[in-house]
Structures are given as C-alpha cells and as structure tokens.
Design a protein around this motif. Sequence first.
Motif, PDB file in Angstrom:
ATOM      1  N   ILE A  84       0.836  -1.197   0.000  1.00 27.17           N
ATOM      2  CA  ILE A  84       0.000   0.000   0.000  1.00 27.17           C
ATOM      3  C   ILE A  84       0.874   1.251   0.000  1.00 27.17           C
ATOM      4  CG2 ILE A  84      -1.644   1.326   1.397  1.00 27.17           C
ATOM      5  CD1 ILE A  84      -2.849  -1.405   2.234  1.00 27.17           C
ATOM      6  N   SER A  85       1.936   1.246   0.800  1.00 28.53           N
ATOM      7  CA  SER A  85       2.848   2.392   0.838  1.00 28.53           C
ATOM      8  C   SER A  85       3.521   2.614  -0.507  1.00 28.53           C
ATOM      9  CB  SER A  85       3.912   2.185   1.910  1.00 28.53           C
ATOM     10  OG  SER A  85       3.326   2.057   3.168  1.00 28.53           O
ATOM     11  N   THR A  86       3.939   1.536  -1.153  1.00 25.87           N
ATOM     12  CA  THR A  86       4.580   1.654  -2.465  1.00 25.87           C
ATOM     13  C   THR A  86       3.616   2.238  -3.499  1.00 25.87           C
ATOM     14  OG1 THR A  86       5.992  -0.241  -1.957  1.00 25.87           O
ATOM     15  CG2 THR A  86       5.794   0.380  -4.270  1.00 25.87           C
ATOM     16  N   VAL A  87       2.394   1.747  -3.523  1.00 23.87           N
ATOM     17  CA  VAL A  87       1.404   2.255  -4.469  1.00 23.87           C
ATOM     18  C   VAL A  87       1.114   3.735  -4.189  1.00 23.87           C
ATOM     19  CG1 VAL A  87      -1.013   2.045  -5.189  1.00 23.87           C
ATOM     20  CG2 VAL A  87       0.394   0.002  -4.955  1.00 23.87           C
ATOM     21  N   LEU A  88       0.981   4.086  -2.911  1.00 19.34           N
ATOM     22  CA  LEU A  88       0.747   5.492  -2.557  1.00 19.34           C
ATOM     23  C   LEU A  88       1.910   6.375  -2.975  1.00 19.34           C
ATOM     24  CD1 LEU A  88      -0.935   5.259   0.952  1.00 19.34           C
ATOM     25  CD2 LEU A  88      -1.949   6.089  -1.165  1.00 19.34           C
TER      26      LEU A  88
ATOM     27  N   PHE B 116       1.795   6.733  -6.930  1.00 19.08           N
ATOM     28  CA  PHE B 116       0.725   7.607  -7.426  1.00 19.08           C
ATOM     29  C   PHE B 116       0.861   9.042  -6.936  1.00 19.08           C
ATOM     30  CE2 PHE B 116      -1.555   3.601  -8.305  1.00 19.08           C
ATOM     31  CZ  PHE B 116      -1.761   3.821  -9.654  1.00 19.08           C
ATOM     32  N   SER B 117       1.298   9.233  -5.698  1.00 19.64           N
ATOM     33  CA  SER B 117       1.473  10.610  -5.225  1.00 19.64           C
ATOM     34  C   SER B 117       2.642  11.280  -5.942  1.00 19.64           C
ATOM     35  CB  SER B 117       1.662  10.649  -3.709  1.00 19.64           C
ATOM     36  OG  SER B 117       2.790   9.909  -3.333  1.00 19.64           O
ATOM     37  N   TYR B 118       3.676  10.512  -6.283  1.00 21.51           N
ATOM     38  CA  TYR B 118       4.787  11.087  -7.020  1.00 21.51           C
ATOM     39  C   TYR B 118       4.374  11.465  -8.446  1.00 21.51           C
ATOM     40  CZ  TYR B 118       9.505  12.055  -8.449  1.00 21.51           C
ATOM     41  OH  TYR B 118      10.619  12.690  -8.907  1.00 21.51           O
ATOM     42  N   ILE B 119       3.575  10.618  -9.068  1.00 21.57           N
ATOM     43  CA  ILE B 119       3.083  10.943 -10.419  1.00 21.57           C
ATOM     44  C   ILE B 119       2.206  12.190 -10.359  1.00 21.57           C
ATOM     45  CG2 ILE B 119       1.551  10.158 -12.273  1.00 21.57           C
ATOM     46  CD1 ILE B 119       2.661   7.319 -11.753  1.00 21.57           C
ATOM     47  N   TRP B 120       1.337  12.280  -9.354  1.00 24.81           N
ATOM     48  CA  TRP B 120       0.484  13.464  -9.199  1.00 24.81           C
ATOM     49  C   TRP B 120       1.333  14.713  -8.969  1.00 24.81           C
ATOM     50  CZ3 TRP B 120      -0.065  16.802  -5.065  1.00 24.81           C
ATOM     51  CH2 TRP B 120      -1.107  17.712  -5.159  1.00 24.81           C
ATOM     52  N   TRP B 121       2.322  14.601  -8.075  1.00 24.22           N
ATOM     53  CA  TRP B 121       3.211  15.744  -7.786  1.00 24.22           C
ATOM     54  C   TRP B 121       3.972  16.156  -9.038  1.00 24.22           C
ATOM     55  CZ3 TRP B 121       8.554  16.078  -8.007  1.00 24.22           C
ATOM     56  CH2 TRP B 121       9.086  17.257  -7.486  1.00 24.22           C
TER      57      TRP B 121
ATOM     58  N   SER C 257      12.950   2.458  -9.697  1.00 28.96           N
ATOM     59  CA  SER C 257      13.720   2.163  -8.483  1.00 28.96           C
ATOM     60  C   SER C 257      12.807   1.953  -7.282  1.00 28.96           C
ATOM     61  CB  SER C 257      14.740   3.261  -8.203  1.00 28.96           C
ATOM     62  OG  SER C 257      14.098   4.476  -7.913  1.00 28.96           O
ATOM     63  N   VAL C 258      11.670   2.643  -7.215  1.00 24.57           N
ATOM     64  CA  VAL C 258      10.708   2.401  -6.131  1.00 24.57           C
ATOM     65  C   VAL C 258      10.160   0.982  -6.228  1.00 24.57           C
ATOM     66  CG1 VAL C 258       8.404   3.023  -5.280  1.00 24.57           C
ATOM     67  CG2 VAL C 258      10.061   4.804  -5.751  1.00 24.57           C
ATOM     68  N   ILE C 259       9.777   0.588  -7.417  1.00 25.82           N
ATOM     69  CA  ILE C 259       9.216  -0.750  -7.611  1.00 25.82           C
ATOM     70  C   ILE C 259      10.271  -1.824  -7.352  1.00 25.82           C
ATOM     71  CG2 ILE C 259       8.219  -2.304  -9.338  1.00 25.82           C
ATOM     72  CD1 ILE C 259       6.850   0.255 -10.490  1.00 25.82           C
TER      73      ILE C 259
END
Length: 170
Positions: free
Chosen positions: A66-70, A73-78, A98-100
């Motif tokens: 859940i943290s990884t997905v958040l 998506f928050s990085y893409i939004w930012w 690198s996150v994945i």
Amino acid sequence: DVRNTPKQVNLAGVEVHATILDQFLNNKFFGELSDYSLFTLMILKSLILLILSYIIFKFTAISALISTVLIVFSYIWWDYNYIFLANKIVFQTPFLISVILTYLSLNSYKFFTEEKEKQFIKNTFKSYVSRDVVQQMLDDPEAIKLGGENKFISVMFTDIVGFSSVSEDL
C-alpha cells in the motif's frame, strides 16, 4: 494536411503549426530544472526510498505494498502538478522503477530470510519439543529467550493404589 500527435490521431496540421507558433510568441517552452532543483529532487527521492525501505522491513507486506502504491501515485500526481505544468522536463521513469525494484527486492529478501529462520527453528526444536510448541515459537519468535520464564504454578502429585505392583509385572 493531417498529422499524428501524442494526444490525438489525425489532427489537422494547421493546429499543430498554430500551437508551435503560440509557444514561440508567448515564450512557453519546456525547459530543464536548475542544478539546485535537481539536487533537491535527488535528495527527496533518496529520502522517499529510505522511508520505503524502513516500511518494508518494519511492517507487513500488505502495508508495504500500500505504501509503495501510494508513493508511486502521489509522485506521479506531484510530478504532473508541480513539474509538468510548470513547463519543466524531468525524467521520472528511473525513480519509479527504483521504487518498484526496492519494493520487490526488499520484500523478496525479507521473505527468504524469514523462511530460512523459520526452517532453522523448526529443524532445531522438532526433535526436542512437541509440534505445538514449535508452531508457537514460529508464530511469535520474540517470545524465544534464554532462561525460560518464572511463573507461579500448582502441581498435584497423585498415586494410584496398586499401580506400582501392576507396572512391575508388565
């Protein structure tokens, strides 16, 4: 005069030319971030990866997912709201990969080391204690400690009349 664009197939070529002319006249070009901004962004990305690593090691796999997905998506939004709309270009794909990869590699490492530890505990104690005790140790490894536990218990000793003479005859 029809052109293909990233946003639309078969767009009238005059609109493409008008958009390019508008960008030139209004000085709206995509540019790169300054060195200071790139350095700050690199520090931010490193901190995000460190926090993700901590979450993966300290919490369950579901909360890490859940943290990884958040984070993604928050990085893409930012990125869209604060970088792209400011007409800046930053390549975000390496960070998202690198996150994945951090999530996958650390979760794999955690899984295999925990499985190895559980197998060691099972093999070590299976010939000395019952299966229930081994399962209890696997369920709560923090409860395993040298020296045992001090408890107040009651013990009742009983004797069956004539049992000794019967057992001697067996």
